[in-house]
Scaffold this motif. Structure first.
Motif: not given
Length: 232
Positions: A41, A218, A46, A222, A226
């Protein structure tokens, strides 16, 4: 220098500084277990990732109440990590550690975590990563003997997932404005936790995630970052 003498945080960085936020992961080998997904990431831009981990050395001072004796070099390492956080506060600090290493009383755990949280600058968003399930010590042998039915090596969720220290972390999260990242629903269903899912081995021993599984996590990581508001 032998590992037992390490007192300086590694501060390994990933992402080439392109990310809008700096995320630091601190803790023992269980914190390091998420490195493959975190690094991916970060390399996607990110966030900028910094890792400060040391095997068998949880980030909080477990000897604070005198109930447990800390290894001197480990204790110095912890203090140096906290000093580093104070000097250059990350946007997000993710904390994780193995809850079954030299268990201490719940009161001592709360005292240690509270002491740590009080030292973290308010600018930094703290995130507790829930510890992953613990399997039987012979889990790898079991998987080898049950290649066609790895579910035979599953363990009861209620017996393998930390239900003692984690509620204290949740309580402290509310008090200090921290967040909680719980990935165990990707390893367990309502009743069991699985050391292999499909053709992927989840763990490499009784309690450490396998690198391949962490890498496959992964997208899930993520999504969870979020969901708790760390990433957009």
């Amino acid at each position: 220098m032998s590992f037992s003498a390490v007192t300086t945080p590694s501060g390994c960085r990933y992402g080439n500084g392109r990310g809008p936020k700096v995320l630091m992961v601190a803790g023992d080998s269980h914190a390091a277990a998420w490195a493959p997904a975190m690094e991916t990431l970060a390399n996607q831009g990110r966030f900028t990732l910094e890792y400060n981990t040391r095997d068998s050395c949880s980030i909080q001072d477990r000897g604070l109440t005198g109930e447990s004796t800390e290894v001197p070099s480990c204790l110095r390492w912890k203090k140096n990590v906290v000093a580093k956080i104070k000097k250059n506060p990350p946007d997000v600090l993710l904390l994780s550690y193995y809850t079954y290493t030299k268990p201490i009383t719940l009161a001592a755990h709360e005292a240690a975590m509270r002491d740590l949280l009080r030292q973290i600058p308010r600018y930094t968003q703290v995130v507790f990563i829930r510890d992953t399930p613990r399997f039987s010590d012979d889990v790898m042998q079991c998987l080898q003997q049950n290649l066609d039915r790895p579910g035979a090596c599953a363990v009861l969720r209620k017996d393998s997932v930390d239900e003692q220290y984690f509620p204290i972390n949740k309580k402290l999260a509310k008090e200090f404005g921290a967040k909680v990242l719980d990935m165990n629903d990707y390893i367990c269903d309502a009743n069991y936790c699985y050391p292999a899912i499909g053709d992927t081995t989840v763990v490499k021993d009784a309690h450490h995630l396998a690198r391949g599984f962490a890498q496959k996590m992964t997208p899930a990581l993520l999504a969870e970052l979020r969901r708790i508001g760390i990433l957009r």
